[in-house]
Design an enzyme around this catalytic site. Structure first.
Site, PDB file in Angstrom:
ATOM      1  N   GLY A  28       1.375  10.230   2.654  1.00 41.83           N
ATOM      2  CA  GLY A  28       1.010  11.334   1.786  1.00 41.83           C
ATOM      3  C   GLY A  28       1.511  11.047   0.390  1.00 41.83           C
ATOM      4  N   TYR A  29       1.131  11.916  -0.541  1.00 38.65           N
ATOM      5  CA  TYR A  29       1.461  11.712  -1.953  1.00 38.65           C
ATOM      6  C   TYR A  29       2.261  12.879  -2.504  1.00 38.65           C
ATOM      7  CZ  TYR A  29      -1.524   7.731  -1.715  1.00 38.65           C
ATOM      8  OH  TYR A  29      -2.041   6.520  -1.355  1.00 38.65           O
ATOM      9  N   LEU A  30       3.441  12.550  -3.050  1.00 38.82           N
ATOM     10  CA  LEU A  30       4.228  13.540  -3.790  1.00 38.82           C
ATOM     11  C   LEU A  30       3.596  13.752  -5.158  1.00 38.82           C
ATOM     12  CD1 LEU A  30       7.767  12.273  -2.781  1.00 38.82           C
ATOM     13  CD2 LEU A  30       6.690  14.409  -2.038  1.00 38.82           C
TER      14      LEU A  30
END
Length: 157
Positions: A28-30
């Site tokens: 996932g992407y912060l």
């Protein structure tokens, strides 16, 4: 700390019987801003955090910093990520002096199979396996950060 890679679509499953390793990946992407993506990844039983800069002209090279982190921390950080997770199996295949990483996507990106090769220079020669298809290096739609927000399944509509 500069990553040079080329991306290709895969036109057949022939790569699977050539793989010397495979791992499930969840990521996932912060931050998915093109200027700086911050990715959290679980690959097998290991956690990683990666920061990537904006791609240079042609999309082949960009800044990349990656560090292994404890698995439990990666699991917690994944809970903080932006909407849209990436799920895939990565196969590693030796081809000449290089290794291709072939990602078979699941979930929202089911049906997409893509190969990447890391190079030492943008003009480095490499052997192209028969299962390798169209090059998509400079097509941002095939970046994982883009796929997390614009899943492959929605492209068909």
């Amino acid at each position: 700390m500069v990553e040079i890679e080329r991306k290709f679509l895969v036109k057949s499953n022939d790569f699977k019987n050539q793989a010397f390793a495979q791992n499930k990946i969840a990521q996932g992407y912060l931050s998915s801003a093109p200027e700086r993506t911050v990715r959290v990844r679980i690959k097998g039983h290991k956690g990683f955090i990666t920061i990537k800069g904006i791609s240079h002209s042609g999309g082949m090279s960009r800044f990349e910093w990656e560090n292994e982190i404890p698995l439990d921390e990666a699991q917690e950080l994944l809970k903080l990520c932006e909407k849209g997770k990436i799920e895939k199996t990565r196969y590693e295949i030796k081809s000449g002096d290089h290794v291709f990483e072939v990602d078979e996507f699941y979930g929202e990106n089911e049906g997409l199979v893509m190969a990447e090769i890391e190079l030492n220079s943008e003009d480095e020669a490499f052997e192209k396996p028969e299962w390798l298809g169209e090059e998509v290096t400079n097509d941002e739609r095939y970046y994982n950060a883009y796929l997390s927000k614009n899943p492959f399944k929605d492209w068909q509509k």
